[in-house]
Scaffold this motif. Structure first.
Motif, mmCIF file in Angstrom:
data_model
loop_
_atom_site.group_PDB
_atom_site.id
_atom_site.type_symbol
_atom_site.label_atom_id
_atom_site.label_comp_id
_atom_site.label_asym_id
_atom_site.label_seq_id
_atom_site.Cartn_x
_atom_site.Cartn_y
_atom_site.Cartn_z
ATOM 1 N N TYR A 84 0.851 -1.174 0.000
ATOM 2 C CA TYR A 84 0.000 0.000 0.000
ATOM 3 C C TYR A 84 0.891 1.230 0.000
ATOM 4 O O TYR A 84 1.885 1.294 0.711
ATOM 5 N N ARG A 85 0.525 2.219 -0.798
ATOM 6 C CA ARG A 85 1.297 3.452 -0.840
ATOM 7 C C ARG A 85 0.369 4.602 -0.517
ATOM 8 O O ARG A 85 -0.790 4.618 -0.929
ATOM 9 N N SER A 86 0.880 5.580 0.202
ATOM 10 C CA SER A 86 0.088 6.770 0.479
ATOM 11 C C SER A 86 0.653 7.910 -0.345
ATOM 12 O O SER A 86 1.857 7.978 -0.591
ATOM 13 N N TYR A 87 -0.227 8.781 -0.777
ATOM 14 C CA TYR A 87 0.166 9.888 -1.630
ATOM 15 C C TYR A 87 -0.145 11.201 -0.925
ATOM 16 O O TYR A 87 -1.179 11.331 -0.259
ATOM 17 N N SER A 88 0.727 12.169 -1.095
ATOM 18 C CA SER A 88 0.540 13.460 -0.439
ATOM 19 C C SER A 88 -0.624 14.210 -1.079
ATOM 20 O O SER A 88 -0.993 13.964 -2.233
ATOM 21 N N LEU A 89 -1.163 15.143 -0.310
ATOM 22 C CA LEU A 89 -2.281 15.933 -0.789
ATOM 23 C C LEU A 89 -1.872 16.775 -1.992
ATOM 24 O O LEU A 89 -2.641 16.928 -2.949
ATOM 25 N N SER A 90 -0.641 17.288 -1.963
ATOM 26 C CA SER A 90 -0.183 18.121 -3.083
ATOM 27 C C SER A 90 -0.090 17.310 -4.382
ATOM 28 O O SER A 90 -0.415 17.823 -5.454
ATOM 29 N N LEU A 91 0.311 16.053 -4.292
ATOM 30 C CA LEU A 91 0.379 15.194 -5.481
ATOM 31 C C LEU A 91 -1.017 14.936 -6.042
ATOM 32 O O LEU A 91 -1.230 14.971 -7.257
ATOM 33 N N LYS A 92 -1.985 14.705 -5.138
ATOM 34 C CA LYS A 92 -3.360 14.468 -5.573
ATOM 35 C C LYS A 92 -3.925 15.709 -6.272
ATOM 36 O O LYS A 92 -4.551 15.608 -7.326
ATOM 37 N N ILE A 93 -3.678 16.871 -5.692
ATOM 38 C CA ILE A 93 -4.179 18.114 -6.284
ATOM 39 C C ILE A 93 -3.524 18.358 -7.635
ATOM 40 O O ILE A 93 -4.187 18.781 -8.592
ATOM 41 N N CYS A 94 -2.234 18.064 -7.742
ATOM 42 C CA CYS A 94 -1.511 18.201 -9.010
ATOM 43 C C CYS A 94 -2.138 17.312 -10.082
ATOM 44 O O CYS A 94 -2.361 17.747 -11.217
ATOM 45 N N ALA A 95 -2.437 16.063 -9.729
ATOM 46 C CA ALA A 95 -3.058 15.134 -10.677
ATOM 47 C C ALA A 95 -4.426 15.649 -11.113
ATOM 48 O O ALA A 95 -4.784 15.573 -12.293
ATOM 49 N N LEU A 96 -5.194 16.196 -10.166
ATOM 50 C CA LEU A 96 -6.524 16.709 -10.507
ATOM 51 C C LEU A 96 -6.442 17.955 -11.393
ATOM 52 O O LEU A 96 -7.295 18.162 -12.259
ATOM 53 N N LYS A 97 -5.417 18.779 -11.205
ATOM 54 C CA LYS A 97 -5.235 19.949 -12.077
ATOM 55 C C LYS A 97 -4.934 19.513 -13.508
ATOM 56 O O LYS A 97 -5.421 20.103 -14.468
ATOM 57 N N TRP A 98 -4.121 18.468 -13.644
ATOM 58 C CA TRP A 98 -3.798 17.952 -14.968
ATOM 59 C C TRP A 98 -5.052 17.417 -15.646
ATOM 60 O O TRP A 98 -5.222 17.555 -16.850
ATOM 61 N N ILE A 99 -5.934 16.799 -14.861
ATOM 62 C CA ILE A 99 -7.188 16.278 -15.416
ATOM 63 C C ILE A 99 -8.047 17.445 -15.919
ATOM 64 O O ILE A 99 -8.643 17.372 -16.993
#
Length: 173
Positions: free
Chosen positions: A52-67
């Motif tokens: 299991y890997r956890s991802y930082s909030l900033s990485l999640k927001i970055c991915a959503l911006k790209w979307i």
């Protein structure tokens, strides 16, 4: 790989431990060996689950911006090395965790009193509060009839939850 050697010498057995196998069981044994080989091949093919890997909030927001910019989910998944399923879930639910997730504490009132006791002891006596002291005090404060063990894991989470480590008065003993 399983290799079974059967000796079909009907005149005399090779060793006393080996018994002569009648011809009617020969077909049955061959089928069993084939079945074992097939099972082993299936086990080898089975893909092992990763950690299991956890991802930082900033990485999640970055991915959503790209979307939002119109980049395909699969491209984002490959670039950031994140499973596609996670990206699609973040797209639906957002980058934040659900409210109320995780294991609930057995007695929240006791935990709050214990945290207050820790802060008072540190302030009043100016002594270190060891993890062993926290465990014994928790066992004294818990209601009777509740199945509770102040384990090392519970103590570590308690110290982290109530930020007792910042005071530098908690000892590792």
């Amino acid at each position: 790989m399983i290799t079974l050697h059967f000796f079909y010498n009907y005149e005399k057995p090779i060793c006393e431990k080996f018994q002569i196998i009648p011809i009617r069981f020969k077909k049955n044994l061959c089928q069993r060996v084939k079945d074992l080989k097939v099972k082993q091949q299936r086990k080898k093919k089975k893909k092992e689950r990763g950690k299991y890997r956890s991802y930082s909030l900033s990485l999640k927001i970055c991915a959503l911006k790209w979307i939002e910019e119109g980049i395909d989910d699969r491209i984002i998944s490959n670039k950031l090395d994140i499973p596609l399923k996670n990206i699609r879930r973040w797209k639906k639910q957002g980058p934040f965790r659900k409210q109320g997730c995780g294991r609930k504490s057995i007695d929240l009132e006791m935990e709050q009193k214990l945290a207050q006791w820790c802060h008072e002891t540190i302030r009043n006596t100016n002594k270190r509060v060891s993890r062993a002291m926290i465990q014994t005090q928790a066992l004294k404060m818990i209601k009777q009839g509740v199945d509770f063990k102040a384990s090392k894991g519970w103590t570590d989470k308690f110290v982290r939850k109530y930020k007792l480590i910042r005071n530098k008065r908690i000892s590792k003993l």
